[in-house]
Design a protein around this motif. Structure first.
Motif, PDB file in Angstrom:
ATOM      1  N   PHE C 331      23.964  56.449 -13.220  1.00  0.00           N
ATOM      2  CA  PHE C 331      23.525  57.823 -12.907  1.00  0.00           C
ATOM      3  C   PHE C 331      22.185  57.798 -12.169  1.00  0.00           C
ATOM      4  CE2 PHE C 331      20.755  61.315 -14.578  1.00  0.00           C
ATOM      5  CZ  PHE C 331      21.265  62.329 -13.772  1.00  0.00           C
ATOM      6  N   CYS C 332      21.255  56.983 -12.647  1.00  0.00           N
ATOM      7  CA  CYS C 332      19.938  56.899 -12.011  1.00  0.00           C
ATOM      8  C   CYS C 332      20.084  56.585 -10.520  1.00  0.00           C
ATOM      9  CB  CYS C 332      19.085  55.801 -12.656  1.00  0.00           C
ATOM     10  SG  CYS C 332      18.354  56.302 -14.208  1.00  0.00           S
ATOM     11  N   ARG C 333      20.986  55.670 -10.225  1.00  0.00           N
ATOM     12  CA  ARG C 333      21.124  55.263  -8.833  1.00  0.00           C
ATOM     13  C   ARG C 333      21.709  56.393  -7.990  1.00  0.00           C
ATOM     14  NH1 ARG C 333      23.590  50.243  -7.428  1.00  0.00           N
ATOM     15  NH2 ARG C 333      22.059  50.286  -5.756  1.00  0.00           N
ATOM     16  N   GLU C 334      22.482  57.265  -8.609  1.00  0.00           N
ATOM     17  CA  GLU C 334      23.004  58.429  -7.870  1.00  0.00           C
ATOM     18  C   GLU C 334      21.887  59.388  -7.483  1.00  0.00           C
ATOM     19  OE1 GLU C 334      25.788  60.241 -10.526  1.00  0.00           O
ATOM     20  OE2 GLU C 334      27.483  59.106  -9.744  1.00  0.00           O
ATOM     21  N   VAL C 335      20.869  59.474  -8.334  1.00  0.00           N
ATOM     22  CA  VAL C 335      19.812  60.453  -8.078  1.00  0.00           C
ATOM     23  C   VAL C 335      18.534  59.769  -7.596  1.00  0.00           C
ATOM     24  CG1 VAL C 335      20.728  62.220  -9.629  1.00  0.00           C
ATOM     25  CG2 VAL C 335      19.165  60.484 -10.533  1.00  0.00           C
ATOM     26  N   GLN C 336      18.679  58.538  -7.130  1.00  0.00           N
ATOM     27  CA  GLN C 336      17.607  57.805  -6.469  1.00  0.00           C
ATOM     28  C   GLN C 336      16.489  57.327  -7.389  1.00  0.00           C
ATOM     29  OE1 GLN C 336      17.597  60.924  -3.257  1.00  0.00           O
ATOM     30  NE2 GLN C 336      17.197  59.128  -1.968  1.00  0.00           N
ATOM     31  N   LEU C 337      16.708  57.435  -8.715  1.00  0.00           N
ATOM     32  CA  LEU C 337      15.786  56.782  -9.638  1.00  0.00           C
ATOM     33  C   LEU C 337      16.088  55.287  -9.607  1.00  0.00           C
ATOM     34  CD1 LEU C 337      16.221  59.265 -12.610  1.00  0.00           C
ATOM     35  CD2 LEU C 337      14.050  58.895 -11.413  1.00  0.00           C
ATOM     36  N   LYS C 338      15.048  54.473  -9.860  1.00  0.00           N
ATOM     37  CA  LYS C 338      15.252  53.020  -9.817  1.00  0.00           C
ATOM     38  C   LYS C 338      15.258  52.438 -11.218  1.00  0.00           C
ATOM     39  CE  LYS C 338      13.504  51.590  -5.345  1.00  0.00           C
ATOM     40  NZ  LYS C 338      12.355  51.047  -4.614  1.00  0.00           N
ATOM     41  N   PRO C 339      16.426  52.098 -11.733  1.00  0.00           N
ATOM     42  CA  PRO C 339      16.440  51.461 -13.051  1.00  0.00           C
ATOM     43  C   PRO C 339      15.971  50.018 -12.921  1.00  0.00           C
ATOM     44  CG  PRO C 339      18.668  51.639 -12.181  1.00  0.00           C
ATOM     45  CD  PRO C 339      17.769  52.250 -11.160  1.00  0.00           C
ATOM     46  N   VAL C 340      14.744  49.754 -13.353  1.00  0.00           N
ATOM     47  CA  VAL C 340      14.187  48.415 -13.156  1.00  0.00           C
ATOM     48  C   VAL C 340      14.337  47.525 -14.390  1.00  0.00           C
ATOM     49  CG1 VAL C 340      12.570  49.104 -11.369  1.00  0.00           C
ATOM     50  CG2 VAL C 340      11.874  49.231 -13.773  1.00  0.00           C
ATOM     51  N   LEU C 341      14.557  48.163 -15.541  1.00  0.00           N
ATOM     52  CA  LEU C 341      14.691  47.366 -16.760  1.00  0.00           C
ATOM     53  C   LEU C 341      15.745  47.995 -17.661  1.00  0.00           C
ATOM     54  CD1 LEU C 341      13.612  45.047 -18.572  1.00  0.00           C
ATOM     55  CD2 LEU C 341      11.960  46.685 -19.504  1.00  0.00           C
ATOM     56  N   LEU C 342      16.756  47.229 -17.977  1.00  0.00           N
ATOM     57  CA  LEU C 342      17.798  47.701 -18.899  1.00  0.00           C
ATOM     58  C   LEU C 342      17.764  46.834 -20.143  1.00  0.00           C
ATOM     59  CD1 LEU C 342      20.887  48.124 -16.503  1.00  0.00           C
ATOM     60  CD2 LEU C 342      18.987  49.703 -16.901  1.00  0.00           C
ATOM     61  N   LEU C 343      17.653  47.471 -21.297  1.00  0.00           N
ATOM     62  CA  LEU C 343      17.617  46.726 -22.555  1.00  0.00           C
ATOM     63  C   LEU C 343      18.896  47.017 -23.319  1.00  0.00           C
ATOM     64  CD1 LEU C 343      13.974  47.715 -23.388  1.00  0.00           C
ATOM     65  CD2 LEU C 343      14.696  45.438 -22.713  1.00  0.00           C
ATOM     66  N   LEU C 344      19.697  45.974 -23.449  1.00  0.00           N
ATOM     67  CA  LEU C 344      20.948  46.107 -24.194  1.00  0.00           C
ATOM     68  C   LEU C 344      20.757  45.413 -25.537  1.00  0.00           C
ATOM     69  CD1 LEU C 344      23.377  45.037 -21.331  1.00  0.00           C
ATOM     70  CD2 LEU C 344      22.555  47.333 -21.830  1.00  0.00           C
ATOM     71  N   GLY C 345      20.860  46.155 -26.581  1.00  0.00           N
ATOM     72  CA  GLY C 345      20.613  45.545 -27.891  1.00  0.00           C
ATOM     73  C   GLY C 345      21.788  44.749 -28.394  1.00  0.00           C
ATOM     74  N   ASP C 346      21.645  44.078 -29.429  1.00  0.00           N
ATOM     75  CA  ASP C 346      22.561  43.252 -30.210  1.00  0.00           C
ATOM     76  C   ASP C 346      23.083  42.025 -29.452  1.00  0.00           C
ATOM     77  OD1 ASP C 346      25.331  43.604 -29.334  1.00  0.00           O
ATOM     78  OD2 ASP C 346      25.443  45.493 -30.414  1.00  0.00           O
ATOM     79  N   ASP C 347      23.761  41.157 -30.187  1.00  0.00           N
ATOM     80  CA  ASP C 347      24.062  39.826 -29.653  1.00  0.00           C
ATOM     81  C   ASP C 347      25.453  39.732 -29.063  1.00  0.00           C
ATOM     82  OD1 ASP C 347      25.318  40.242 -32.040  1.00  0.00           O
ATOM     83  OD2 ASP C 347      25.106  38.181 -32.752  1.00  0.00           O
ATOM     84  N   ASN C 348      26.056  40.861 -28.739  1.00  0.00           N
ATOM     85  CA  ASN C 348      27.389  40.842 -28.140  1.00  0.00           C
ATOM     86  C   ASN C 348      27.350  40.054 -26.825  1.00  0.00           C
ATOM     87  OD1 ASN C 348      29.854  41.410 -26.940  1.00  0.00           O
ATOM     88  ND2 ASN C 348      29.946  43.479 -27.804  1.00  0.00           N
ATOM     89  N   SER C 349      28.089  38.962 -26.786  1.00  0.00           N
ATOM     90  CA  SER C 349      28.009  38.083 -25.613  1.00  0.00           C
ATOM     91  C   SER C 349      28.778  38.654 -24.425  1.00  0.00           C
ATOM     92  CB  SER C 349      28.544  36.699 -25.980  1.00  0.00           C
ATOM     93  OG  SER C 349      29.876  36.837 -26.427  1.00  0.00           O
ATOM     94  N   LYS C 350      29.545  39.717 -24.668  1.00  0.00           N
ATOM     95  CA  LYS C 350      30.328  40.301 -23.572  1.00  0.00           C
ATOM     96  C   LYS C 350      29.456  41.104 -22.594  1.00  0.00           C
ATOM     97  CE  LYS C 350      34.603  40.827 -26.214  1.00  0.00           C
ATOM     98  NZ  LYS C 350      35.178  41.790 -27.161  1.00  0.00           N
ATOM     99  N   TYR C 351      28.296  41.555 -23.081  1.00  0.00           N
ATOM    100  CA  TYR C 351      27.498  42.446 -22.227  1.00  0.00           C
ATOM    101  C   TYR C 351      27.178  41.802 -20.880  1.00  0.00           C
ATOM    102  CZ  TYR C 351      26.573  45.261 -26.461  1.00  0.00           C
ATOM    103  OH  TYR C 351      26.683  46.028 -27.588  1.00  0.00           O
ATOM    104  N   LYS C 352      26.780  40.513 -20.939  1.00  0.00           N
ATOM    105  CA  LYS C 352      26.298  39.945 -19.679  1.00  0.00           C
ATOM    106  C   LYS C 352      27.433  39.679 -18.693  1.00  0.00           C
ATOM    107  CE  LYS C 352      25.602  35.185 -21.391  1.00  0.00           C
ATOM    108  NZ  LYS C 352      25.652  35.330 -22.859  1.00  0.00           N
ATOM    109  N   LYS C 353      28.663  39.741 -19.209  1.00  0.00           N
ATOM    110  CA  LYS C 353      29.798  39.566 -18.293  1.00  0.00           C
ATOM    111  C   LYS C 353      30.463  40.899 -17.970  1.00  0.00           C
ATOM    112  CE  LYS C 353      30.756  35.455 -20.802  1.00  0.00           C
ATOM    113  NZ  LYS C 353      31.511  35.312 -22.020  1.00  0.00           N
TER     114      LYS C 353
END
Lengths: 114, 473, 462
Positions: C331-353
């Motif tokens: 959504f941020c990218r649609e409205v020209q905000l720059k998401p520079v840091l995304l914090l995904l909690g927990d140890d789910n190894s699927k997130y990075k893929k």
């Protein structure tokens, strides 16, 4: 007023206001009841106080406030003689020991540790 | 009137032993609610666990201490952002919580290495912080991690840090109360006497069982300053870890919350001969009485009287203004335990409020001896009350206001009963003279909330829509 | 320029982003009508979670505990389950489901939940021959995953237990909205209604925003019924809006009962909502109505006023549930905000893929870091050490002090949001949600401009 009714009044005051009767163990309660009422008797009968230990000083602090309230709330206490005061406080002590120690249903009173 | 079996408890008749309705000519020799006993599964009790009794209530208040919780992340998450105890250093203790984030492999192979690493990381992340408390939780206790050994190792590696360990997993005891006990006894045996405090007054006290809820400790500190009394340790409101290591040097222990901290006062009496004075810090005449006793102990009665006179002059008229408007208000108190007996008579004497029902989550029988001695006849005294019991009691006593936690508060809102936060306060502090005026104000504003009347109104009334239409025409 | 995907390199956590698995299971459990979850563990495991829900929703929810004590830790706690179930059944005559949720302690002890359920079923049949109470085993040890995976696990467990067989097609669509607010569910249901779709919402939490009524009735409860769950195999299809929050239940229905399923995208922002509506349309054969085209236009019209004037190049950090964070980044990218840091909690190894993360990685034209298994210290430390400069933080209330202390405007989004009024009522998903979220961001930036006297005069004429 009967002396029993007078003890009732004192007892009612202590039950409602004094936390020292409700300490954790039976020996603390006994010590507090003896200590505070002992000094209260001395205060009410004009006996000279000997406060040697910190614990005695604390009994004095508790007794002093209690005696002040007794005098304010129960004017008859000023008219009682020393023997009568002692009798009444003994009666009060018996009542307190009964409710707080011997007659208490509190199952933790006699644990050996805190 | 003996113990009461409520209708909702017909299938769990053992609850009768926990609920008492006080009648004339009865006392605690006749009836005393059974308490500090195991909760019946599935009853929707209000109780928490022993771990939270240690971490959230007592240890976590310290304003300079890392709270390392050895277990899965939930125990840390849940005991964070759930209290209102500020401090004078920017609220460090409310901002942070630490977890070793135990995973399955650590359950299988042991979590001591994980703990050690997490402890070093925590000190490294905040190099100015040198004190830590480590807590076990259910799983790390079950697998038998030796947190004391790890703490020793970390202290050896870092000579400038000091670490205290608390071993009371959530399943120990029957409520929060067990955690209070474990922390109290552990602290007095392991940490008291390890620091010599600087003595600045001949009148020294520890103020025990006050957790600076919304600034209680800081408000009372004004009194001690005026009286020239040095508080060596606040146990544990707005306190530093090392303050509490010097508790052995106080001449008097003044105890407010005897439930959560009476143990340490008892031990300080037994081990160091420091007398224990229990007072009530909520309420005008109680607070004055407490100050008088402390001053009588030190022989500084004039100072005490001057302080009380000054405070009465400043706050009594305000209190009386509320008393005039609160007289006859029916109040229920559903909190932890001690506030039942601290409050029932103070709201009666100072505000003319009638306490009609009280429930304690973790009080012991000692607490019920106190509250039944002080409380009124016709009032219900309940140990470990549960949700259906609350509904039934509300029907029976019809309180105008309930002092309880926010979750129960949200529940009773639907019944058009206002709540005031009896744990964390609405707008405190509530201790001391000024504090009790705050309590009175919050109660007054709750009881007179105009929305309650509106909520009770059914806009359909007895008139049908057709009749409305007719009237309009 | 580029995107780096990293993970927290510390073992421990400083300020967790999430609660543990049983908490999430409890949240899913309260979404069912006439159910009370029974948490098999220490009392804190349910007491604090109830408090957490009360903080977020300003409502009370019924959750029971088996009140595990020492002797159960030694001798096993099965008796506590059996007693708890019976007490609940006897005292709550309308109860139809009890989710039995395990915790770390009872998983370590190794209590046989399924065995207890068999015992309870026999006993309940004896005591209440005319009543059926469904007992659902939910295995959620706290030493795995987080409240996100616990939610997913509980939804799946309930579907598995209740959806026992395929019957006549019911023409309905299974909708798994994920861990969202009542405002989101209300909006979603209105979209479905406008499309003329009969849907089963799992979990339907619309009434978690409940009224004070003249008759004092308490209406705070989930709306998903036992029948809804039992009927899920008969649906025309399933759509799960969050991959990690309900997605596995949709996949289970696909694998077990051949119910066609679409997982994602999470409908934050315009394009994601477009995809959701197109997916729903495809699964049901119902066209997207004019009214939604119009709502979309209103949202675009509102966001257009904000994007290139106020939002462009503003650096944003986002933390929270993975599906939420990824959706908000898009959504941020649609409205020209720059998401520079995304914090995904927990140890789910699927997130990075996650393909969405990979898509972001391949398309961002600015520096961006995605931190997996993150805690909130990952955010705070970067700000303290001046590794990052932020114009905005988006996340839940547990991160409030980072924003307060660093004086960075923060928009509360996600769970829990207890330090702003009424957020649970406002949608964040869908066109309307995108618009309202964009406006909340704008107003937070505007207020910050005023408090810091940073070109606040721009708004003199806006």
């Amino acid at each position: 007023m009967t002396s029993e009714a007078k003890v009732d009044q004192l007892y009612g005051y202590v039950q409602k206001r004094c936390l020292w009767q409700f300490f954790s163990r039976s020996w603390d309660r006994q010590e507090n009841i003896d200590g505070v009422l002992g000094i209260a008797a001395d205060l009410l009968t004009g006996k000279e106080l000997t406060l040697e230990t910190p614990q005695q000083r604390l009994f004095y602090a508790d007794a002093k406030i209690m005696v002040r309230d007794f005098k304010e709330r129960f004017p008859w206490i000023d008219e009682a003689g020393p023997a009568q005061v002692r009798d009444m406080l003994n009666g009060l002590k018996a009542r307190l020991v009964d409710i707080a120690i011997t007659g208490s249903k509190n199952r933790e009173l006699h644990h050996s540790l805190y | 009137m003996p113990m009461v079996l409520l209708k909702c408890d017909k299938d769990i008749p053992e609850r009768e032993k926990h609920i008492y309705l006080k009648a004339p000519d009865e006392d605690t020799r006749d009836f005393l609610p059974l308490s500090n006993a195991a909760t019946i599964p599935g009853t929707l009790s209000e109780r928490g666990c022993a771990f939270c009794g240690a971490k959230l209530v007592i240890g976590g208040v310290l304003k300079d201490t890392i709270q390392m919780i050895h277990g899965p992340l939930g125990c840390a998450y849940d005991t964070w952002h759930t209290k209102r105890y500020p401090s004078d250093n920017g609220h460090f203790q409310m901002k942070y919580v630490w977890s070793t984030d135990m995973k399955e492999s650590h359950i299988v192979f042991g979590g001591e290495k994980r703990l050690e690493k997490s402890m070093h990381e925590a000190f490294d992340a905040m190099p100015d912080v040198k004190r830590m408390i480590v807590y076990t939780t259910c799983p790390t206790a079950l697998i038998g991690d030796d947190i004391k050994a790890v703490a020793k190792k970390v202290m050896a590696a870092r000579p400038d840090v000091d670490i205290f360990t608390v071993e009371c997993p959530g399943f120990s005891g029957v409520s929060q109360s067990k955690g209070h006990h474990v922390l109290n006894i552990g602290w007095v045996n392991e940490k008291v006497g390890t620091v010599e405090p600087e003595i600045t007054s001949e009148y020294t006290i520890n103020f025990i069982g006050d957790y600076n809820i919304q600034g209680d400790t800081q408000l009372l500190q004004q009194y001690w300053d005026k009286l020239g009394i040095q508080v060596i340790a606040h146990f544990t409101g707005n306190a530093n870890y090392d303050d509490l290591r010097g508790m052995h040097r106080a001449k008097l222990n003044v105890v407010n919350c005897a439930r959560s901290a009476g143990y340490i006062a008892n031990e300080l009496k037994k081990q160091y001969g420091i007398p224990r004075l229990d007072i009530d810090s909520w309420g005008f005449n109680y607070m004055a009485e407490g100050i008088r006793k402390i001053c009588a102990f030190f022989g500084i009665e004039e100072k005490g009287e001057a302080l009380i006179a000054e405070e009465y002059a400043k706050w009594k008229p305000k209190l009386d203004w509320y008393k005039e408007r609160l007289k006859g208000t029916k109040m229920a108190i559903w909190t932890g335990g001690p506030r039942l007996w601290h409050w029932t008579k103070s709201v009666e004497d100072d505000l003319g409020v009638q306490v009609v029902a009280m429930s304690s989550k973790f009080g012991h029988e000692e607490d019920f001896e106190k509250v039944i001695a002080r409380g009124q006849e016709g009032t219900y005294y309940i140990d470990d009350g549960n949700e259906l019991e609350f509904f039934e009691i509300i029907d029976l006593v019809k309180p105008d206001v309930i002092f309880t936690g926010p979750r129960v508060g949200e529940l009773v809102k639907k019944l058009h009963i206002p709540y005031v936060n009896g744990h964390a306060y609405h707008n405190g502090p509530y201790m001391g003279f000024e504090g009790f005026v705050n309590l009175a104000r919050d109660m007054h504003n709750a009881v007179h909330n105009p929305l309650l009347k509106l909520a009770a109104t059914d806009i359909r009334g007895t008139t049908t829509p057709a009749q409305f239409k007719e009237a309009a025409e | 320029m580029g995107c780096e995907i990293t993970a927290k390199d510390r073992a421990g956590i400083i300020n967790p982003m999430f609660d543990c698995q049983p908490a999430g299971a409890q949240y899913a459990g309260i979404g069912v009508k006439d159910s009370i979850p029974l948490v098999h563990g220490g009392q804190g495991c349910s007491m604090f979670v109830r408090l957490l829900f009360a903080q977020h929703f300003k409502e009370n929810f019924d959750i029971a505990s088996t009140s595990l004590h020492e002797e159960s830790a030694v001798f096993g706690g099965n008796k506590r389950i059996e007693e708890g179930v019976e007490v609940l059944a006897r005292r709550y005559p309308n109860l139809r489901m009890i989710q039995i949720i395990t915790t770390c302690s009872t998983e370590v002890i190794g209590d046989d939940v399924e065995g207890s359920i068999n015992v309870c079923n026999r006993k309940l049949k004896e005591i209440f021959p005319d009543r059926k109470i469904h007992l659902v085993p939910v295995h959620t040890p706290s030493f795995k995953g987080s409240h996100v995976s616990g939610y997913d696990e509980c939804v799946k467990a309930m579907v598995k237990t209740l959806a026992t067989h395929k019957a006549k097609p019911n023409g309905k669509l299974n909708v798994f909205p994920g861990w969202v607010n009542p405002g989101d569910v209300a909006l979603l249901k209105s979209y479905l209604k406008e499309m003329g779709i009969d849907a089963t919402v799992l979990m339907d939490t619309e009434d978690f925003d409940s009224p004070m009524m003249p008759d004092k009735s308490i209406q705070t409860h989930g709306l998903t019924t036992v029948e809804d769950l039992a009927g899920t195999p008969n649906a025309v299809g399933s759509i799960a809006l969050a991959r990690y929050e309900g997605g596995s239940a949709a996949e289970y229905l696909r694998d077990e009962f051949e119910v066609p399923c679409v997982v994602g995208p999470t409908p934050y922002g315009i394009a994601n909502t477009d995809a959701m509506l197109q997916n729903i349309s495809r699964l049901t054969g119902k066209p997207i109505p004019e009214s939604l085209v119009r709502e979309r236009g209103i949202a675009l019209d509102a966001l257009q006023d904000l994007a290139h004037m106020f939002f462009a190049d503003k650096k944003v950090a986002i933390f929270g549930h993975a599906d939420l964070v990824i959706g908000l980044a898009e959504f941020c990218r649609e409205v020209q905000l720059k998401p520079v840091l995304l914090l995904l909690g927990d140890d789910n190894s699927k997130y990075k893929k996650d393909p969405r993360i990979l898509a972001l990685k391949n398309s961002v034209d600015h520096d961006m870091e995605v931190v997996c298994n993150a805690d909130l210290w990952e955010l705070e430390r970067r700000i303290r050490d001046k590794e990052i400069e932020l114009d905005l933080i988006m996340g839940h209330s547990k991160g409030r002090y980072i924003a307060i202390d660093a004086n960075i405007p923060m928009v509360r989004v996600g769970f829990p949001s207890f330090d702003r009024a009424g957020l649970y009522r406002k949608p964040t998903i869908g066109y309307k949600g995108a618009m309202e979220l964009g406006e909340s961001i704008a107003n937070a930036l505007f207020t910050h401009m005023e408090y810091t006297r940073d070109r606040e005069w721009i708004l003199n004429t806006w």
